[in-house]
Enzyme design. Sequence first.
Site, PDB file in Angstrom:
ATOM      1  CG  ASP A   1      -1.905   1.107   1.272  1.00  0.00           C
ATOM      2  OD1 ASP A   1      -2.686   1.221   0.318  1.00  0.00           O
ATOM      3  OD2 ASP A   1      -1.899   1.871   2.257  1.00  0.00           O
TER       4      ASP A   1
ATOM      5  CD  GLU B   1      -2.310   2.580  -3.553  1.00  0.00           C
ATOM      6  OE1 GLU B   1      -3.399   3.124  -3.794  1.00  0.00           O
ATOM      7  OE2 GLU B   1      -1.885   2.406  -2.395  1.00  0.00           O
TER       8      GLU B   1
END
Length: 557
Positions: free
Chosen positions: A206, A251
């Site tokens: 993330d 990401e």
Amino acid sequence: MTRITETSDQWWKTAVIYCLDVETFFDSDGDGVGDVAGLVDRIGYLDQLGVTCLWLMPFYPTPDRDDGYDVTDFYAVDPRLGSLGDVVELVRTAKDRGMRVIVDLLINHTSDQHPWFKAARRSKDNPYRDYYVWRADTPPDTSDMAVFPDQEEGIWTLDEKTEEWYLHHFYSHQPDLNVANPKVRDEIMKVVGFWLELGIDGFRVDAVPFFLEDIGMTGQDADAMAHPHDHLKDIRAFLSRRRGDAVLLGEVNVPHEEQVTYFGDGHQLHMMFDFITMQKLYLSLARGDAGPLTEALLTRPEIPEDCQWATFVRNHDELTLDKLSEEERAEVFAAFGPEEEMQIYGRGLKRRVPPMMDGDPRRIRLVYSLLFSLPGTPSLFYGEEIGMGEDLAADGRMAVRTPMQWSPEPNGAFSTAAPAKLVARPVPDGYGPQFVNAWDQMRDPDSLWSFVRQLVQTYRSHPELGRGTFHVLDQPHPEVLAHCVAWDGRMVVAVHNLGGAARTVPLRVDAPAGSTLESLLSDERLVLDDDGAAELALDGYGYRWFHVHHAGGLRLP
């Protein structure tokens, strides 16, 4: 000799990734919240679709102020969702069906209710103080740096007890970890090692760029972040030592030229989501012009052999358009989200694909045909395979995180609980479960589910789509993208018409005389002339996939 055997060494290059939120997928015990046991019960459905890799959104203990991304314990399962034993059963059952499982690795922040942060704010000399980033002086205006500008005024918040400010790029209840601290880096490695021991096959990492920033750091911390990508290399090295086939999927929503640094020399992230191509795809769809999408694909930088792009058309967050210019973003808004309630953060959309395409099955199928035929590893968000819509009344990104629609029964058969007890309400109106559900579509050979399943099977049967070299084929129509992907003597040709008018597309393929284009989605067959040329008729929003068959070769399924 074919190199098809190499696809198992780097399984993630030809995988089909399916992202889901455990709490909205299937409720096994009737409390209104999906759970791990419910997901295990639905593994057969995912197997039928052809999924090869499950990506689970956070299921860790949480106050649930950010849909689970505010974590209080990286080593456990939220009691609402199940137990560690349930996760082990999930991993075992998924692998029995040939599926790998990856989970979110949250290395940028914790919840403010995490024991580390609770201890850190007790006093300035607490041992956990340096697990986070603090400043004693009043910060300048940082409103332009807030990830959620409609929710936060900046990236620093005052802790009244200790009278210092702590850093948070996201919500103020999600303080950023101090990655410069060796103890924090050790904790991250422990988390990675813990889940690998339970059989997890890798991690979706993330908010990677925020993890590597050195904002607010001074002294030894600043020195430790002088070469921030070394920390990413360390995680990759640790992961590879523990599990040689495990993957890091990042990401990283930055321009292509910056993304390359996160691949490095092939010793950082294995994969990254291609946000640029996704955003240019929507610009092309809005204009009915393949130009922006073609440009994005041609300007993808060269990446190491051991790295890969992950392609997607929808994910669990807002459909961000932040890398488009203001004028380009306005075009996409006008086409797919003209009302203010459809937009979010001034930079994206809170919609799913079918409503954006006005429910037109031609346009919806065109989008997914592009997803699976463009070079890379396709990623689906749960419900895409049946064409779920969004709940615009839901707050922010929750608009697309509604319960999975299994059948036309009450609650879409997600749960037997009373509607008031559901974790979220099913999508209302025309995209509700009575109109859009898996039960009906799995029994209809002409449904979107059947179409997506065909795309999945075709993609999996042609590894060149995941591993091959991309080329654009010359043709005269600006609304048409004709391309080929080649690898190890194999070639797939795909042609897509992003406009509503029919077109006759002249093609020329680099293939020996007498070769044919054998359709992968129908019984169509085109014979190439001695120059490798042929003409193809395309309907408005039409698409074709072909395998290039060489004269004299065996024609195999």
